[in-house]
Scaffold this active site. Structure first.
Site, PDB file in Angstrom:
ATOM      1  N   CYS A 294     -15.644  -2.541   4.831  1.00 28.97           N
ATOM      2  CA  CYS A 294     -14.483  -3.357   5.222  1.00 28.97           C
ATOM      3  C   CYS A 294     -13.153  -2.623   5.091  1.00 28.97           C
ATOM      4  CB  CYS A 294     -14.459  -4.682   4.471  1.00 28.97           C
ATOM      5  SG  CYS A 294     -14.536  -4.560   2.688  1.00 28.97           S
TER       6      CYS A 294
ATOM      7  N   HIS B 293     -12.749  -7.924  -0.587  1.00 35.97           N
ATOM      8  CA  HIS B 293     -12.619  -8.008   0.863  1.00 35.97           C
ATOM      9  C   HIS B 293     -11.249  -7.520   1.310  1.00 35.97           C
ATOM     10  CE1 HIS B 293     -13.591  -9.184   4.838  1.00 35.97           C
ATOM     11  NE2 HIS B 293     -12.735 -10.187   4.901  1.00 35.97           N
TER      12      HIS B 293
END
Length: 291
Positions: A96, A185
């Site tokens: 990510c 994230h």
């Protein structure tokens, strides 16, 4: 006992995407290696208008937070990804950070892209976000660049995670595994087509968060959205990082370091080096740790 060449071979040939440290110097070296020479990642320490005063224009923000299920009652209105926004879904665990940078780079028209990045952007131009994500996942060039900063322990852990995922449902593993990168994230924010967009690779589509012009004042639209993300957590949650991807100007690029010392140290296989060194000393009859 593995030596230095074995370690480099392990990095270059590992088929998955490994966890890497969320450090600006590492991201900057990835940008150089990937072919984005006039960009730089910096860390931001405030969410006020002072970020408008940065010497280099900010082309995107990257917000790093602890991943959690969004239990808010407000549901985003989902719309198809517009033609003027390049957005890829995240289909690989541990990718990510690199995905967030690509989502920003491919929406910034004035940045310089190397041949492989330019070809990837052109090839994926007409694809949907899931297919773009698959193209990034299957890019050997991007994977090797990303994994060049993986430590041996992280590569081995990634192998165990792959085995684990074959035994357990993905949702269960994501919800109960605090040690995997899925617990953290990266969310990108970019201006495009007169609007400001939130690009969260775990959402199906980009989210339009407001209107803005093409100047740096788009950041004033993005900042409340970042603050909203932070407000969803309890007061004792401190695991937040805000990074800015900047486009270096001709004046500033002359002052830019072309190498990043910390990134170079992370890449160096110290454990493999010491094993090799001790083995060579043992071959000469020298016992390490004894006078």
């Amino acid at each position: 006992m593995p030596d230095l060449s074995d370690y480099q071979h392990l990095r270059q040939n590992h088929p998955g995407w490994c966890t890497i440290e969320s450090e600006p110097e590492i991201f900057n070296q990835i940008l150089r290696d990937a072919g984005a020479p006039n960009t730089r990642v910096i860390e931001l320490y405030s969410l006020d208008e002072s970020i408008l005063d940065k010497p280099d224009p900010i082309i995107g923000l990257i917000f790093l937070c602890r991943w959690r299920h969004d239990t808010s009652e407000v549901q985003e209105v989902e719309t198809n990804c517009p033609n003027n926004v390049w957005f890829a879904n995240q289909v690989s665990e541990n990718s990510c950070g690199s995905l967030a940078m690509i989502n920003i780079l491919f929406n910034a028209e004035s940045v310089i892209l190397g041949e492989q990045l330019a070809q990837l952007k052109s090839f994926t131009a007409g694809l949907t976000p899931p297919l773009r994500g698959l193209c990034l996942q299957n890019s050997e060039f991007l994977r090797k660049t990303h994994n060049s900063f993986a430590r041996r322990s992280e590569i081995l852990q990634n192998n165990l995670d792959v085995i684990d995922s074959c035994k357990n449902a993905r949702d269960s593993a994501t919800a109960t595994s605090p040690n995997s990168e899925s617990a953290y994230h990266f969310i990108a924010y970019v201006p495009s087509g007169g609007s400001v967009w939130e690009l969260d690779g775990l959402k199906r589509q980009p989210v339009k968060i407001g209107e803005s012009d093409s100047t740096s004042r788009w950041l004033l639209t993005a900042m409340p959205r970042v603050q909203l993300q932070i407000s969803k957590y309890s007061e004792d949650e401190l695991m937040f990082t805000l990074l800015a991807l900047t486009q270096t100007t001709p004046a500033s690029i002359e002052c830019l370091d072309t190498s990043f010392p910390y990134a170079i140290r992370v890449r160096h296989p110290y454990v493999a080096f010491m094993r090799r060194y001790i083995k060579l000393l043992a071959g000469k009859g020298i016992q390490v740790g004894h006078s």
